[in-house]
Enzyme design. Structure first.
Site, PDB file in Angstrom:
ATOM      1  NE  ARG A  96      28.248  -1.341 -24.276  1.00  0.00           N
ATOM      2  CZ  ARG A  96      27.253  -0.460 -24.480  1.00  0.00           C
ATOM      3  NH1 ARG A  96      25.994  -0.844 -24.416  1.00  0.00           N
ATOM      4  NH2 ARG A  96      27.519   0.808 -24.743  1.00  0.00           N
ATOM      5  CE1 TYR A 149      26.025 -22.085  -9.687  1.00  0.00           C
ATOM      6  CE2 TYR A 149      25.263 -19.990 -10.572  1.00  0.00           C
ATOM      7  CZ  TYR A 149      26.273 -20.785 -10.054  1.00  0.00           C
ATOM      8  OH  TYR A 149      27.530 -20.259  -9.908  1.00  0.00           O
ATOM      9  CG  ASP A 221      20.219 -22.886 -16.047  1.00  0.00           C
ATOM     10  OD1 ASP A 221      20.803 -23.624 -16.855  1.00  0.00           O
ATOM     11  OD2 ASP A 221      20.805 -22.172 -15.223  1.00  0.00           O
ATOM     12  CE  LYS A 246      29.668 -24.151 -14.965  1.00  0.00           C
ATOM     13  NZ  LYS A 246      28.751 -23.080 -14.823  1.00  0.00           N
TER      14      LYS A 246
HETATM   15  C1  LIG Z   1      22.857 -24.442 -13.813  1.00  0.00           C
HETATM   16  C2  LIG Z   1      23.735 -23.245 -13.853  1.00  0.00           C
HETATM   17  N1  LIG Z   1      23.254 -22.095 -14.345  1.00  0.00           N
HETATM   18  C3  LIG Z   1      24.008 -20.963 -14.396  1.00  0.00           C
HETATM   19  C4  LIG Z   1      25.301 -20.969 -13.930  1.00  0.00           C
HETATM   20  C5  LIG Z   1      26.129 -19.703 -13.996  1.00  0.00           C
HETATM   21  O1  LIG Z   1      27.027 -19.813 -15.052  1.00  0.00           O
HETATM   22  P1  LIG Z   1      28.428 -18.998 -15.129  1.00  0.00           P
HETATM   23  O2  LIG Z   1      29.316 -19.561 -14.081  1.00  0.00           O
HETATM   24  O3  LIG Z   1      28.875 -19.251 -16.529  1.00  0.00           O
HETATM   25  O4  LIG Z   1      28.102 -17.571 -14.864  1.00  0.00           O
HETATM   26  C6  LIG Z   1      25.851 -22.145 -13.416  1.00  0.00           C
HETATM   27  C7  LIG Z   1      27.236 -22.168 -12.913  1.00  0.00           C
HETATM   28  O5  LIG Z   1      27.699 -23.144 -12.377  1.00  0.00           O
HETATM   29  C8  LIG Z   1      25.045 -23.310 -13.368  1.00  0.00           C
HETATM   30  O6  LIG Z   1      25.512 -24.466 -12.874  1.00  0.00           O
END
Ligand SMILES: Cc1ncc(COP(=O)(O)O)c(C=O)c1O
Length: 433
Positions: A96, A149, A221, A246
């Site tokens: 961890r 998001y 992000d 992704k």
């Molecule tokens: C732009 C973006 N940031 C963060 C996330 C969150 O990622 P996770 O689903 O891996 O927790 C997503 C999920 O679709 C996303 O599209």
């Protein structure tokens, strides 16, 4: 000599066991011959050997693939060494807090993003939460892009409701809007390179310069762009966040997240919180992500090219009202995209169908090659309806502010042949028309 040759004739004959050995009523003549052999001192017994396999030292060669250190705990030769490891922050003692395979992923993504250091998490939301909770306290103020998001929006809403964190939403393209939003309590400017699902492109260098004047760190992000298309730290950001689920991993088989830091001080603040939060990466997930990342540049190249091609064809289709992809001349942030995304506008295309919500529903169910699925960045093409899925946390006003209509459909273009994809999208459009 073969085993059959050496075995006594009666022992190999399953039908006829020796009379004395199988007769339970009569003990063998020499009972002591079945007693265990005396144990040799210092030789581990089978129970012990089973839990202590030998360590194979590799000398003269090295594994070409990244080794998977799945173990969650590490052993030390002295109490002093373990005590030192506890305070060093670098040593591996408990997964961890750090693991060699996970560290390889952190170092790899930090290098790709041009950062000093990185932290890996169990999901993208693990990274988003660690950054927000690590840098923002009760009563603080955050400036965030309005089309973040849905999960990020939900965390910000929760922070506002439970901790009194004030959030001001901005477009992501206007420096005056950010300047006007700044307060003495502003602790973070939070942006997305390419917004989900509208594909709006933030003017990172311009907004980051405004935040820097006020001493406010900037987190971006970068999930949709990946470091192959844009490196936000080069444009003035302090932290980059990824859903590695992704494009980085790319194969729909692993959840993961990363936060990359320009500055060790911010890293320390977030890490301090993150290790207690416990959203650390499983080593196998890190290993899968590293394996996927080896083809990131090839996938990204194909996905950007196919997305731009399909976006242009979709824009000319009568069943389509509007198409958004950063490579289109009609894109509202075309000039910003030309500056920040010279290698391609990403693999996501967002489409408003002329028939609104019902047409969107028919379309996502009519595709055959593409899959109806909420993720993106996968090698397979995925379609979904954001208003009812990824952004269901947003009310009608927030949806409108984020640029998401009732009939908006998101297409995450995969690496299939572009003509096969067009045939599939076209037949689905005919049904949705
Ligand atoms: C732009 C973006 N940031 C963060 C996330 C969150 O990622 P996770 O689903 O891996 O927790 C997503 C999920 O679709 C996303 O599209």
């Amino acid at each position: 000599m073969s085993h059959a040759d050496s075995a006594p004739a009666d022992a190999t004959s399953h039908g006829s066991a020796p009379a004395d050995a199988t007769s339970h009523g009569s003990a063998p003549a020499d009972a002591t011959s079945h007693a265990p052999a005396p144990h040799a001192a210092g030789v581990p017994r089978p129970e012990t050997l089973a839990v202590h396999p030998p360590h194979v030292e590799i000398t003269g060669s090295r594994p070409l693939g990244v080794p998977l250190h799945q173990g969650h705990v590490f052993a030390f030769d002295s109490a002093d060494a373990l005590a030192t490891a506890f305070t060093s922050g670098d040593a591996f003692l408990y997964s961890r807090l750090g693991n060699p395979t996970v560290r390889t992923l952190e170092d790899a993504v930090a290098r790709l993003e041009g950062g000093a250091t990185a932290l890996s998490f169990a999901s993208g939301m693990g990274a988003v939460n660690a950054v927000l909770l690590g840098l923002v306290s009760s009563g603080d103020h955050v400036i965030a892009q309005s089309c973040v998001y849905g999960g990020t929006y939900a965390v910000l809403t929760d922070l506002a409701a439970r901790w009194g964190v004030d959030v001001t939403y901005v477009s992501g393209t206007d420096p005056d809007e950010v300047r006007a939003a700044l307060r003495p309590t502003t602790r973070l400017l939070y942006l997305e390179t390419i917004a989900n699902p509208t594909t709006r492109v933030s003017d990172l260098p311009v907004l980051a310069a405004v935040a820097a004047e006020a001493g406010v760190p900037v987190a971006v992000d970068n999930t949709f762009a990946s470091p192959l298309l844009c490196r936000p730290l080069d444009h003035g950001a302090d932290i980059v966040v990824h859903s590695a689920t992704k494009y980085l991993a790319g194969h729909a088989d692993v959840l993961g997240g990363l936060a990359v830091f320009k500055d060790p001080e911010l890293y320390g603040r977030v890490r301090h919180h993150a290790v207690e939060q416990g959203a650390s990466t499983d080593p196998f997930a890190a290993w899968l992500t590293l394996r996927g990342m080896q083809t990131l540049s090839l996938r990204m190249e194909r996905q950007c090219a196919s997305a731009a091609d399909l976006a242009a064809r979709l824009a000319a289709h009568p069943a389509v009202e509007a198409v958004r992809h950063p490579a289109l001349a009609s894109h509202p942030d075309r000039e910003i995209a030309a500056r920040l995304l010279p290698r391609g506008g990403g693999g996501v295309v967002s489409v408003d169908l002329a028939g609104g919500r019902e047409a969107g529903r028919v379309f996502v169910e009519a595709v055959r090659l593409a899959s109806l699925s909420v993720s993106l960045g996968d090698v397979k093409t995925l379609v979904m309806h954001p208003a009812s899925t990824s952004h269901h946390q947003l009310d009608a006003t927030a949806l409108a502010a984020a640029g998401i209509g009732p009939g908006t459909v998101r297409i995450s273009v995969g690496i299939e042949h572009v003509e096969d994809l067009w045939e599939d999208l076209e037949q689905a459009l005919r049904k949705a028309a």
